[in-house]
Design a protein around this motif. Structure first.
Motif, mmCIF file in Angstrom:
data_model
loop_
_atom_site.group_PDB
_atom_site.id
_atom_site.type_symbol
_atom_site.label_atom_id
_atom_site.label_comp_id
_atom_site.label_asym_id
_atom_site.label_seq_id
_atom_site.Cartn_x
_atom_site.Cartn_y
_atom_site.Cartn_z
ATOM 1 N N GLY A 190 0.788 -1.226 0.000
ATOM 2 C CA GLY A 190 0.000 0.000 0.000
ATOM 3 C C GLY A 190 0.817 1.271 0.000
ATOM 4 O O GLY A 190 0.306 2.344 0.355
ATOM 5 N N ALA A 191 2.090 1.193 -0.424
ATOM 6 C CA ALA A 191 2.973 2.364 -0.361
ATOM 7 C C ALA A 191 2.557 3.476 -1.313
ATOM 8 O O ALA A 191 2.962 4.632 -1.126
ATOM 9 C CB ALA A 191 4.416 1.942 -0.654
ATOM 10 N N ASP A 192 1.739 3.163 -2.331
ATOM 11 C CA ASP A 192 1.273 4.207 -3.248
ATOM 12 C C ASP A 192 0.347 5.202 -2.552
ATOM 13 O O ASP A 192 0.076 6.285 -3.084
ATOM 14 C CB ASP A 192 0.562 3.568 -4.448
ATOM 15 N N TRP A 193 -0.141 4.890 -1.362
ATOM 16 C CA TRP A 193 -0.988 5.812 -0.619
ATOM 17 C C TRP A 193 -0.197 6.913 0.084
ATOM 18 O O TRP A 193 -0.764 7.947 0.444
ATOM 19 C CB TRP A 193 -1.795 5.048 0.433
ATOM 20 N N PHE A 194 1.091 6.703 0.312
ATOM 21 C CA PHE A 194 1.793 7.588 1.236
ATOM 22 C C PHE A 194 1.988 9.000 0.712
ATOM 23 O O PHE A 194 1.929 9.964 1.485
ATOM 24 C CB PHE A 194 3.126 6.966 1.650
ATOM 25 N N GLY A 195 2.227 9.156 -0.585
ATOM 26 C CA GLY A 195 2.325 10.501 -1.130
ATOM 27 C C GLY A 195 1.044 11.291 -0.897
ATOM 28 O O GLY A 195 1.071 12.398 -0.319
ATOM 29 N N PRO A 196 -0.125 10.746 -1.307
ATOM 30 C CA PRO A 196 -1.387 11.435 -1.026
ATOM 31 C C PRO A 196 -1.666 11.628 0.467
ATOM 32 O O PRO A 196 -2.268 12.637 0.867
ATOM 33 C CB PRO A 196 -2.436 10.513 -1.675
ATOM 34 N N LEU A 197 -1.230 10.668 1.312
ATOM 35 C CA LEU A 197 -1.460 10.818 2.751
ATOM 36 C C LEU A 197 -0.685 12.008 3.322
ATOM 37 O O LEU A 197 -1.189 12.728 4.194
ATOM 38 C CB LEU A 197 -1.061 9.541 3.492
ATOM 39 N N LEU A 198 0.527 12.212 2.840
ATOM 40 C CA LEU A 198 1.300 13.364 3.302
ATOM 41 C C LEU A 198 0.612 14.674 2.942
ATOM 42 O O LEU A 198 0.664 15.647 3.704
ATOM 43 C CB LEU A 198 2.703 13.319 2.707
ATOM 44 N N GLU A 199 -0.032 14.711 1.785
ATOM 45 C CA GLU A 199 -0.772 15.908 1.394
ATOM 46 C C GLU A 199 -2.039 16.081 2.223
ATOM 47 O O GLU A 199 -2.416 17.192 2.588
ATOM 48 C CB GLU A 199 -1.131 15.838 -0.096
ATOM 49 N N LEU B 170 6.621 11.542 7.747
ATOM 50 C CA LEU B 170 6.623 10.105 7.459
ATOM 51 C C LEU B 170 8.051 9.625 7.218
ATOM 52 O O LEU B 170 8.780 10.190 6.406
ATOM 53 C CB LEU B 170 5.766 9.789 6.232
ATOM 54 N N THR B 171 8.415 8.570 7.935
ATOM 55 C CA THR B 171 9.703 7.908 7.753
ATOM 56 C C THR B 171 9.452 6.506 7.227
ATOM 57 O O THR B 171 8.498 5.838 7.663
ATOM 58 C CB THR B 171 10.464 7.818 9.082
ATOM 59 N N HIS B 172 10.286 6.058 6.310
ATOM 60 C CA HIS B 172 10.214 4.688 5.801
ATOM 61 C C HIS B 172 11.464 3.925 6.226
ATOM 62 O O HIS B 172 12.577 4.439 6.130
ATOM 63 C CB HIS B 172 10.111 4.679 4.271
ATOM 64 N N ALA B 173 11.278 2.691 6.683
ATOM 65 C CA ALA B 173 12.386 1.783 6.962
ATOM 66 C C ALA B 173 12.141 0.501 6.181
ATOM 67 O O ALA B 173 11.112 -0.152 6.372
ATOM 68 C CB ALA B 173 12.493 1.482 8.451
ATOM 69 N N GLY B 174 13.056 0.160 5.289
ATOM 70 C CA GLY B 174 12.889 -1.030 4.463
ATOM 71 C C GLY B 174 13.504 -0.811 3.093
ATOM 72 O O GLY B 174 14.187 0.180 2.850
ATOM 73 N N THR B 175 13.230 -1.750 2.211
ATOM 74 C CA THR B 175 13.790 -1.678 0.859
ATOM 75 C C THR B 175 12.772 -1.093 -0.118
ATOM 76 O O THR B 175 11.561 -1.147 0.134
ATOM 77 C CB THR B 175 14.208 -3.074 0.368
ATOM 78 N N GLN B 176 13.259 -0.552 -1.211
ATOM 79 C CA GLN B 176 12.394 -0.080 -2.284
ATOM 80 C C GLN B 176 12.143 -1.243 -3.231
ATOM 81 O O GLN B 176 13.079 -1.892 -3.685
ATOM 82 C CB GLN B 176 13.056 1.082 -3.026
ATOM 83 N N VAL B 177 10.880 -1.530 -3.518
ATOM 84 C CA VAL B 177 10.530 -2.718 -4.297
ATOM 85 C C VAL B 177 10.063 -2.346 -5.703
ATOM 86 O O VAL B 177 10.783 -2.528 -6.677
ATOM 87 C CB VAL B 177 9.467 -3.572 -3.566
ATOM 88 N N ASP B 178 8.851 -1.816 -5.824
ATOM 89 C CA ASP B 178 8.310 -1.599 -7.172
ATOM 90 C C ASP B 178 7.649 -0.239 -7.354
ATOM 91 O O ASP B 178 6.940 -0.027 -8.329
ATOM 92 C CB ASP B 178 7.324 -2.719 -7.529
ATOM 93 N N PRO C 238 8.219 4.268 -6.884
ATOM 94 C CA PRO C 238 9.139 5.365 -6.567
ATOM 95 C C PRO C 238 8.794 5.974 -5.210
ATOM 96 O O PRO C 238 7.637 5.925 -4.766
ATOM 97 C CB PRO C 238 8.892 6.363 -7.699
ATOM 98 N N PHE C 239 9.797 6.550 -4.562
ATOM 99 C CA PHE C 239 9.550 7.276 -3.312
ATOM 100 C C PHE C 239 8.921 8.631 -3.625
ATOM 101 O O PHE C 239 9.215 9.246 -4.654
ATOM 102 C CB PHE C 239 10.853 7.495 -2.555
ATOM 103 N N PRO C 240 8.069 9.135 -2.747
ATOM 104 C CA PRO C 240 7.525 10.477 -2.967
ATOM 105 C C PRO C 240 8.590 11.543 -2.744
ATOM 106 O O PRO C 240 9.453 11.403 -1.872
ATOM 107 C CB PRO C 240 6.411 10.578 -1.910
ATOM 108 N N VAL C 241 8.546 12.577 -3.532
ATOM 109 C CA VAL C 241 9.429 13.725 -3.326
ATOM 110 C C VAL C 241 8.654 14.724 -2.485
ATOM 111 O O VAL C 241 7.769 15.437 -2.986
ATOM 112 C CB VAL C 241 9.856 14.336 -4.676
ATOM 113 N N THR D 177 11.135 10.875 4.544
ATOM 114 C CA THR D 177 12.521 10.404 4.469
ATOM 115 C C THR D 177 12.526 8.882 4.530
ATOM 116 O O THR D 177 11.608 8.273 5.106
ATOM 117 C CB THR D 177 13.376 10.970 5.620
ATOM 118 N N THR D 178 13.512 8.264 3.902
ATOM 119 C CA THR D 178 13.658 6.813 3.977
ATOM 120 C C THR D 178 15.001 6.470 4.596
ATOM 121 O O THR D 178 16.022 7.105 4.297
ATOM 122 C CB THR D 178 13.514 6.146 2.591
ATOM 123 N N LEU D 179 15.000 5.479 5.461
ATOM 124 C CA LEU D 179 16.209 5.035 6.156
ATOM 125 C C LEU D 179 16.820 3.802 5.512
ATOM 126 O O LEU D 179 17.909 3.381 5.907
ATOM 127 C CB LEU D 179 15.880 4.728 7.627
#
Length: 373
Positions: A216-225, A232-240, A242-245, A250-252
């Motif tokens: 459900g990571a595609d929700w996080f950009g809209p959630l920040l808005e 929002l901090t992310h911990a983990g790997t990038q899978v499929d 893009p990260f939101p700008v 931030t991602t760790l």
């Protein structure tokens, strides 16, 4: 009671071996981990059987990180090899506990010897995973993995799942309820502990897991808005995905357990909008670390809410973005209004410990062994 546990690396089955051994059960734990690693996991040499050396170089390659999907191909190439090694080397047992996709030939060998065969599935039914991947436009599980998953389900007297969501995925595939058991996992309550800090400024939210559509990571950009009062901090790997700008994101990257525990203590709220998760270990880790949780119903969040209370775990349907926004805002208000009571009481967290998991599993084994097969 003698139990043979068949794993690939370790997963939660290493905790099961440690806790059952502590309870006085005779345990034989098989994996392709080297002994230095099983010792680090707390597994005594007397209960471990390492297939690392006989399976070289495959076993060494499979322990590497990165290089996907090549490593996925390596690990899947080990399935039949480690399964056959376990079948040849394991001793007689009253109960055989095998990791799904690994235990097929070894499960048949155990049943032939009179053992009760339990297959541990850490996620939802493989057919549901395939549908979720295809619906999201991503590669489905490989034919090898899919076939071995189904074969291991067929080999089981009982299939052990970790949440009601996972249980329902098996019922939807016409697996009878009589062949299913649910046992929730535990958490290291010595390592994951609360910190009674109160964040100044925006509430600090964190998501732990693969940055993917499945989570459900595609929700996080809209959630920040939609929720300007949080970071929002992310911990983990990038899978499929893009990260939101975004200035509040931030991602760790991937964190080892000790650093993850420290990161959780520095946050207030875990967000977990997964679309398909058999449990979601970080849910229990976050609760033990003093965080509140907003999560979808497609994981163990409903099960955990029953134990610790809906005050600490808000469950939202996995397709309800607006509901997720409302739930986040409500939890932020609760954190701000009652910071001294934000943590789950210790007595409830202890029930989620690995010791509690071992006790629940042991009670289940005694019950199952008393039933006719």
């Amino acid at each position: 009671m003698k139990i043979v546990i068949a794993a690939s690396t370790a997963f939660h089955l290493r905790h099961l071996a440690v806790e059952l051994d502590r309870l006085g059960v005779e345990v034989e734990f098989h994996s392709y981990l080297p002994r230095w690693k099983t010792r680090r996991y707390g597994l005594a040499d007397r209960i471990t059987v390492s297939h690392f050396l006989p399976l070289l170089p495959w076993s060494a390659l499979a322990l590497l990180r990165g290089f996907e999907p090549w490593l996925r191909w390596v690990r899947e190439g080990l399935f039949a090899k480690v399964d056959r090694r376990i079948a040849v080397t394991m001793g007689a047992a009253d109960v055989f506990v095998g990791l799904s996709a690994i235990a097929v030939e070894s499960a048949a060998k155990a049943r032939a010897g009179g053992a009760l065969v339990l297959i541990e599935r850490g996620s939802t039914h493989i057919a549901m995973q395939r549908r979720t991947a295809v619906a999201g436009g991503f590669a489905p599980p490989s034919p090898v993995y899919f076939a071995r998953e189904l074969a291991s389900y067929e080999a089981a007297d009982k299939i052990i799942v970790l949440s009601r969501f996972a249980l329902n995925s098996f019922l939807a595939e016409d697996v009878s309820i009589e062949r299913l058991e649910t046992t929730m996992l535990g958490v290291d309550t010595d390592q994951f502990t609360p910190d009674d800090h109160v964040s100044a400024g925006p509430v600090k939210a964190i998501f732990v897991g693969g940055w993917s559509s499945r989570k459900g990571a595609d929700w996080f950009g809209p959630l920040l808005e939609a929720v300007p009062s949080m970071t929002l901090t992310h911990a983990g790997t990038q899978v499929d995905l893009p990260f939101p700008v975004h200035p509040r994101f931030t991602t760790l990257g991937h964190l080892p357990t000790a650093r993850l525990a420290e990161a959780l203590r520095q946050h207030d709220l875990l967000l977990f909008p997964s679309r398909d998760d058999g449990f979601g270990m970080v849910l229990a880790e976050a609760l033990a670390s003093g965080l509140r949780v907003v999560a979808s119903d497609a994981c163990a969040a409903p099960d955990l809410a029953e134990i610790v209370g809906e005050e600490f775990v808000t469950v939202v349907p996995s397709d309800d973005f607006a509901g997720f926004v409302v739930a986040i805002e409500q939890q932020i208000a609760a954190i701000r209004n009652a910071p001294s009571s934000r943590s789950v009481p210790g007595v409830q967290i202890e029930s989620l410990s690995w010791q509690g998991y071992g006790q629940r599993y042991h009670a289940m084994l005694q019950r199952l062994l008393g039933q006719p097969r």
